[in-house]
Scaffold this motif. Structure first.
Motif, mmCIF file in Angstrom:
data_model
loop_
_atom_site.group_PDB
_atom_site.id
_atom_site.type_symbol
_atom_site.label_atom_id
_atom_site.label_comp_id
_atom_site.label_asym_id
_atom_site.label_seq_id
_atom_site.Cartn_x
_atom_site.Cartn_y
_atom_site.Cartn_z
ATOM 1 N N ALA A 1 51.523 -3.232 63.326
ATOM 2 C CA ALA A 1 51.472 -3.328 64.604
ATOM 3 C C ALA A 1 50.767 -2.309 65.721
ATOM 4 O O ALA A 1 52.043 -2.318 67.057
ATOM 5 C CB ALA A 1 52.744 -4.542 65.238
ATOM 6 N N ASP A 2 50.701 -1.654 65.343
ATOM 7 C CA ASP A 2 50.192 -0.371 66.298
ATOM 8 C C ASP A 2 48.412 -0.839 67.189
ATOM 9 O O ASP A 2 47.612 -1.021 67.552
ATOM 10 C CB ASP A 2 49.167 0.530 64.922
ATOM 11 N N ASP A 3 49.052 -0.778 68.432
ATOM 12 C CA ASP A 3 48.344 -1.142 70.289
ATOM 13 C C ASP A 3 47.917 0.241 70.420
ATOM 14 O O ASP A 3 47.069 -0.090 71.776
ATOM 15 C CB ASP A 3 49.858 -1.692 71.160
ATOM 16 N N VAL A 4 47.699 0.888 69.899
ATOM 17 C CA VAL A 4 47.001 2.693 70.081
ATOM 18 C C VAL A 4 45.847 2.491 69.264
ATOM 19 O O VAL A 4 44.796 3.147 69.818
ATOM 20 C CB VAL A 4 48.225 3.644 69.952
ATOM 21 N N ALA A 5 46.758 3.110 68.015
ATOM 22 C CA ALA A 5 45.443 3.406 66.974
ATOM 23 C C ALA A 5 45.475 2.014 65.963
ATOM 24 O O ALA A 5 45.515 1.844 65.354
ATOM 25 C CB ALA A 5 45.560 4.134 65.739
ATOM 26 N N ASP A 6 43.964 1.156 66.284
ATOM 27 C CA ASP A 6 44.314 0.056 65.844
ATOM 28 C C ASP A 6 43.726 -0.405 64.628
ATOM 29 O O ASP A 6 43.378 1.155 63.716
ATOM 30 C CB ASP A 6 42.399 -0.624 66.240
ATOM 31 N N CYS A 7 44.550 -0.784 63.501
ATOM 32 C CA CYS A 7 44.741 -0.289 62.168
ATOM 33 C C CYS A 7 43.687 -1.024 61.770
ATOM 34 O O CYS A 7 42.895 -0.723 60.378
ATOM 35 C CB CYS A 7 46.281 -1.248 61.822
#
Length: 212
Positions: A159-165
């Motif tokens: 659910a990372d909205d900064v570093a795309d998983c």
């Protein structure tokens, strides 16, 4: 300048860096440390510092695994001298702290969160380290991802909205050899409410590398 504390001790002070003094925090396990983990903090221009909760969690896991935990502030953060240098100078800062910690503790583990993960990855290339742990590595910082010659654990939250998983998993997965990738379901970039899960994910690898 900062001196290495005794067993079970913690101290914070300054060490020499390429752009002036660097603020460093060292925390030792109760027993003789089996090396040191140098941990790099997130982006200096977005509030990143050695006191970041993810960085502190990595340090705690390292110390509990028998490693000296070494956190530091990049140039221009806290008491560290200098100004932000778009990653190039920060890599030099990390290398200076790595040299300092290695002289005191011997075997090294590198770790980092977000921007700090990118710095730790670059610092591991061409260096004899026991292991590398990257948390929320922003793969967009790299045209081509390097593959250091050491064991590598990459942790991401889906659910990372900064570093795309998804992008990270895809790009890491094609490296040879691919790093060990752990995805924490429902975890965001800062692992709010999931720091214990993060610690439990990285601790086994830290213990393994401490005994290497």
């Amino acid at each position: 300048m900062l001196e290495w504390p005794g067993r079970g001790g913690e101290d914070r002070g300054l060490v020499d860096g390429p752009a002036g003094a660097l603020e460093v925090d060292v925390s030792l396990p109760e027993d003789e440390p089996c090396g040191a983990a140098v941990i790099c903090h997130p982006h200096p221009q977005y509030g990143g510092s050695l006191d970041n909760k993810v960085v502190f969690t990595l340090a705690r896991a390292a110390r509990e695994s028998g490693l000296a935990a070494v956190r530091f502030n990049f140039r221009g953060v806290g008491k560290s001298e200098g100004v932000y240098d778009e990653g190039a100078g920060e890599l030099d800062d990390a290398r200076a702290v790595i040299e300092w910690a290695g002289a005191a503790a011997g075997g090294l583990v590198l770790a980092g969160f977000s921007f700090g993960a990118a710095i730790a990855l670059r610092a591991a290339v061409g260096r004899d380290v026991r292991g590398l742990a990257t948390v929320a590595l922003p793969v967009r910082y790299f045209d081509a991802l390097p593959r250091p010659d050491c064991p590598w654990l990459a942790v991401h939250g889906d659910a990372d909205d900064v570093a795309d998983c998804a992008e990270a998993v895809r790009r890491l997965g094609v490296l040879t050899p691919a790093p060990e990738i752990e995805v924490l379901a429902g975890a965001g970039h800062f692992f709010h409410g999931r720091l214990s899960d993060l610690r439990e994910t990285v601790a086994p690898r830290f213990r393994q590398w401490a005994g290497a």
